[in-house]
Each structure stands twice: as structure tokens, then as C-alpha cells.
Design an enzyme around this catalytic site. Structure first.
Site, PDB file in Angstrom:
ATOM      1  N   SER A 199       0.833  -1.200   0.000  1.00  0.00           N
ATOM      2  CA  SER A 199       0.000   0.000   0.000  1.00  0.00           C
ATOM      3  C   SER A 199       0.871   1.256   0.000  1.00  0.00           C
ATOM      4  O   SER A 199       1.655   1.463  -0.917  1.00  0.00           O
ATOM      5  CB  SER A 199      -0.962  -0.021   1.188  1.00  0.00           C
ATOM      6  OG  SER A 199      -1.886   1.035   1.123  1.00  0.00           O
TER       7      SER A 199
ATOM      8  N   ASP B  42      -3.021   6.153  -3.605  1.00  0.00           N
ATOM      9  CA  ASP B  42      -1.843   5.576  -2.985  1.00  0.00           C
ATOM     10  C   ASP B  42      -1.279   4.494  -3.912  1.00  0.00           C
ATOM     11  O   ASP B  42      -1.743   4.322  -5.036  1.00  0.00           O
ATOM     12  CB  ASP B  42      -2.183   5.006  -1.604  1.00  0.00           C
ATOM     13  CG  ASP B  42      -3.176   3.855  -1.670  1.00  0.00           C
ATOM     14  OD1 ASP B  42      -3.916   3.750  -2.672  1.00  0.00           O
ATOM     15  OD2 ASP B  42      -3.211   3.045  -0.730  1.00  0.00           O
TER      16      ASP B  42
ATOM     17  N   ASP C   2      -6.248   1.830  -3.508  1.00  0.00           N
ATOM     18  CA  ASP C   2      -7.501   1.642  -2.775  1.00  0.00           C
ATOM     19  C   ASP C   2      -7.842   2.861  -1.923  1.00  0.00           C
ATOM     20  O   ASP C   2      -8.786   2.842  -1.156  1.00  0.00           O
ATOM     21  CB  ASP C   2      -7.476   0.369  -1.927  1.00  0.00           C
ATOM     22  CG  ASP C   2      -6.448   0.398  -0.802  1.00  0.00           C
ATOM     23  OD1 ASP C   2      -5.669   1.370  -0.725  1.00  0.00           O
ATOM     24  OD2 ASP C   2      -6.427  -0.562  -0.006  1.00  0.00           O
TER      25      ASP C   2
END
Length: 465
Positions: A95, A228, A232
Site C-alpha cells: 500500500s 496511494d 484503494d
């Protein structure tokens, strides 16, 4: 950081995400959770992700399960692909955290794994599966994801807008350009990077924010968008060059789609409870993390299968739990954090109202949030400090004395303090990285930002003493 398995899946330092460890977690997932007829595998643009994805695919096939290689793809696009196929999925991504870390996110055929699934996976570590090697195929998960939004919003949804697309190393960098152009906007790609950049949409650094003003001037932008690393979480900078908080994007998106029941963490903006601007039938507050939001959404749907339920996090990741009406068509449920919907719905609503996005946002109840983090603070240190403030009223009053009298304390997730003035400071250790996060809310943007800056400085001094 030793690998940890929790709310955002498995995460750890790349040097500690060994082939043996990755294979063990994938096999445990297959032993403990339903996965349909296959497992879809995607990855982000970190240098370590191709190798880890190879290990994931090998583990799936060695267990006698078919693997579908979706390549570099946004996490919500991978989830959509696996949901439509009735299959499980594994996303290789860390992430927003730095490139020296990576991780795995797991999906069952109905969506993200639950907290109960996490327990079962941990219990299944060390297990084994065998059978004839599974087949390997490929799929273009991005195409269906693009079609989902181009068909639902239509060719005129963003007509006339000049949209800057901060591409950096987001897996959605080309998809964002394709979608906004298909919806009638002019897309201006900006700052594409061949090096992984850990963009945290909740805590943009000052240097990045300073770049925005130049981009708006150089490209004559109406809005700037980004995500990002695994796409998401959305990022939107409006025409007033203000970064729009994710929980504001979430609230506006829910209203635009006609949601009536909202599930969102305790850290999200309280404007949705204020008079004026919103009239949701029910609001359910949860702990921070998409599994908790999904659990609340599922409970609402069990109580009323026809409930028009939506969820979102303070980071802007949006979860749709009902068949929604978009400007040009239907949007099927997608109960995983998505970046595109909370970008497109607010922009589309502003365009339909023939006003700039900032004007749409200025009409909302005046509650403003800010958030940032201290990096390099181990979770155990943060948790011990939070526990000390939670259990000792005198210590808590002393730490927060500069902000005034405490009116309410909420320990749903971390320590959330509401003051007599109505201002809020929320302290929370990150569950998957050595970070200490601070959220604030106030009646002005300046006050919220000042609270975050002040308390992060105070935390730094206190925890390093």
C-alpha cells in the site's frame, strides 16, 4: 519490522518476506478460507512485488489450485475481477508504506477476508495441500474496472474539466487517465515515476503539497487527482488547491449515490451527524480498518437485505454495498476499498450542479479534519503510551491541558478526546507499520491542522524523552 498479519493483510520488511514465509501464508489461506475454482493474483509497482507474486502463484499451483495472473493492477480492480469470477484473490502490495516493505492482501470469493478469516489463517500456518499442479492463465482485470465506471458515469460526466493526474508509482496511473478522458475531461498526466514513491493520501508531506500549486498554475488545472500505491485510497485536490479529506469524499460520494445507511470508523468526520447537508437514516461507527467497516455493512444487510448501505474510511477508500444509480447506469456492489468511485462521484456531482468542486464542499457543515503521523515509533511504545493516558485521568488531563477541558473520551480505537470547545484529537498507533497517527477535527481547517501539528510535536518530545 517483523512481518505481521492483521487488518491490512500480511506486511513486513522485504528482507523478511522470504519465499518460505510467503508460501506458508498463501497455503494457510487456501487451507482456511474458501477460494472458488481459482485464485487471482495481482501486484503493485514495488521492485520486490514481481518476485513475491511469482512465489504466490507457485504456492497456489503447488496446492493444486488454478492461478490467474492479473499482473500490475489496482487492488479494487483485482477484487472486482475475483468477485465476478467467484474466485479468491491475493494482492501483493504494501500500500502506502516505503518500498523496503511489502505485503499480501487476501480475498475470498465474496470480498475481503474477515477478522474471523484472519484467525483461521493464522491457525492454519504450517499446513500443507497437494494435488496435481494447478493451471496458470492470465486476465486483464483493469479493463473490467475501467468499464465499470465509464459505463456508469457516461461520456459527459466530467465534460470540460482539466484534470491533473499525479501518476507517481500508483498502479492506477494509466487507468485514471483513461477513465477521466472517457468521461469527457482533459487528463494531464503529471510526475510519473519509475521509482516507487510511498504516497500516503492521509499524510501528504509538505514538499509534495508545495508541488501542487505549481502544477495547478503550469497546467491550468480544475482539479488534481491521485491514489496511494495500490489504488484503494483516493487523493483529490480541489480548485482552491485544498486537499479534500477522504472522509469528506466518502460522505459526498454516499450522498451522490443515494446511500441511506453509512458505516464508517470512529475517526471519520462528524459532519454526517450535523444538521444540514446530510440526512442518512443510520450511521454506524466502527474501529479503524476495512474489515470492521465491512462487518458493520454486512450486519446492516442481514437486518435489511434491501438497505442502501455504503462504507468509507477516513483515508477515502469507499465500499459500496447496494446496486446504486450513477449518472448513466447502475453500479453493482463492490465491498472493498475503492479509489475511483470517491474521485468520480464528487467531481460528477459538482459538474452536474455546474459549480466548482470547492463550492460544493463549502456548502457542507463546517467540520474540518486533519491527519498526520510520526514515523519510526514502534507500535508497542505507542500502545503503552495510549494505555497510560486511557487509564489515568490526571495524566490525560495534563497531556491535553493546552486544548482545554475534556468533554468526552472514546476508546473504540486508540484514544479519541472531544473537548468542551467541540474540537477533537484522536491518537492511534498504526497496526501495520512503526507509525503513530494523529487525527484532529475542528470548526475550521486551520484549527484542525494546528491541533495535529501541535500534538505530533508533543508526542515526539514525549516518546523520545
Amino acid at each position: 519490522m517483523a512481518p505481521k498479519f492483521g487488518t491490512s493483510g500480511l506486511r513486513g520488511l522485504v528482507v523478511e518476506l522470504t519465499e518460505e514465509l510467503v508460501r506458508d501464508y498463501v497455503t494457510a489461506f487456501l487451507c482456511a478460507c474458501p477460494y472458488g475454482d481459482a485464485v487471482h493474483v495481482g501486484r503493485d509497482l514495488r521492485p520486490s512485488s514481481p518476485q513475491i507474486a511469482e512465489w504466490v502463484i507457485a504456492a497456489v499451483r503447488d496446492a493444486g489450485v488454478d492461478a490467474v495472473d492479473c499482473g500490475v493492477v489496482p487492488t479494487p480492480a483485482l477484487a472486482l475481477s475475483s468477485l465476478e469470477a467467484g474466485a479468491g484473490a491475493v494482492m501483493v502490495t504494501g500500500s502506502h508504506i516505503p518500498a523496503d516493505r511489502n505485503g499480501l492482501k487476501f480475498y475470498v470469493p465474496t470480498g475481503e477476508i474477515s477478522k474471523e478469516d484472519e484467525v483461521r489463517i493464522n491457525a492454519a500456518l504450517g499446513g500443507a495441500l497437494s494435488g496435481a499442479p494447478g493451471a496458470l492463465s492470465t486476465a486483464d482485470a483493469g479493463a473490467a474496472y475501467v468499464a465499470r465506471y465509464t459505463q456508469a458515469f457516461g461520456r459527459e460526466a466530467l465534460a470540460g474539466l482539466r484534470v491533473g493526474v499525479y501518476q507517481h508509482s500508483s498502479v492506477a496511473r494509466d487507468i485514471m487517465v483513461e477513465v477521466v478522458e472517457a468521461l469527457g475531461a482533459t487528463a494531464l498526466p503529471i510526475a510519473r515515476s519509475d521509482t516507487f514513491i510511498p504516497v500516503d493520501t492521509e499524510a501528504l508531506d509538505p514538499e509534495t503539497k508545495r508541488l501542487f500549486a505549481g502544477w495547478f498554475a503550469d497546467h491550468r488545472l480544475d482539479v488534481l487527482i491521485s491514489t496511494d500505491g495500490d489504488a484503494d485510497r483516493p487523493m483529490v485536490v480541489d480548485d482552491a488547491q485544498q486537499v479534500v479529506p477522504g472522509d469528506v469524499l466518502g460522505a459526498v460520494t454516499a450522498r451522490a449515490l443515494g446511500a441511506r445507511v453509512i458505516c464508517t470508523p470512529v475517526s471519520s468526520n462528524t459532519m454526517i451527524e450535523a444538521e444540514g447537508g446530510f440526512a442518512f437514516d443510520a450511521i454506524h461507527r466502527t474501529k479503524i480498518g476495512s474489515p470492521f467497516v465491512i462487518a458493520a455493512m454486512e450486519e446492516a444487510l442481514r437486518d435489511n437485505p434491501a438497505a442502501r448501505v455504503a462504507g468509507y474510511e477516513a483515508n477515502g477508500g469507499f465500499l459500496l454495498g447496494f446496486n446504486a444509480d450513477a449518472p448513466a447506469g447502475k453500479l453493482a456492489p463492490l465491498m472493498t476499498r475503492d479509489c475511483l468511485l470517491p474521485i468520480l462521484a464528487p467531481l460528477g456531482a459538482a459538474r452536474a450542479a455546474d459549480k466548482p468542486l470547492s463550492a460544493l464542499l463549502d456548502a457542507l457543515p463546517p467540520r474540518f479534519t486533519a491527519a498526520d503521523r510520526i514515523q519510526g515509533i514502534e507500535s508497542e511504545i505507542s500502545k503503552t503510551f495510549i494505555a497510560s493516558l486511557s487509564s489515568d485521568a490526571a495524566a490525560r488531563a495534563a497531556f491535553f491541558a493546552d486544548t482545554g477541558d475534556i468533554a468526552e473520551v472514546d476508546e473504540t480505537d486508540g484514544l479519541r478526546v472531544t473537548f468542551a470547545t467541540g474540537d477533537v484529537v484522536h491518537l492511534r498507533p498504526s497496526g501495520n507499520a512503526p507509525e503513530f497517527r494523529c487525527y484532529a477535527e475542528a470548526s475550521t481547517r486551520e484549527t484542525a491542522s494546528a491541533l495535529v501539528e501541535s500534538y505530533l510535536a508533543k508526542l515526539g518530545e514525549t516518546l523520545s524523552a
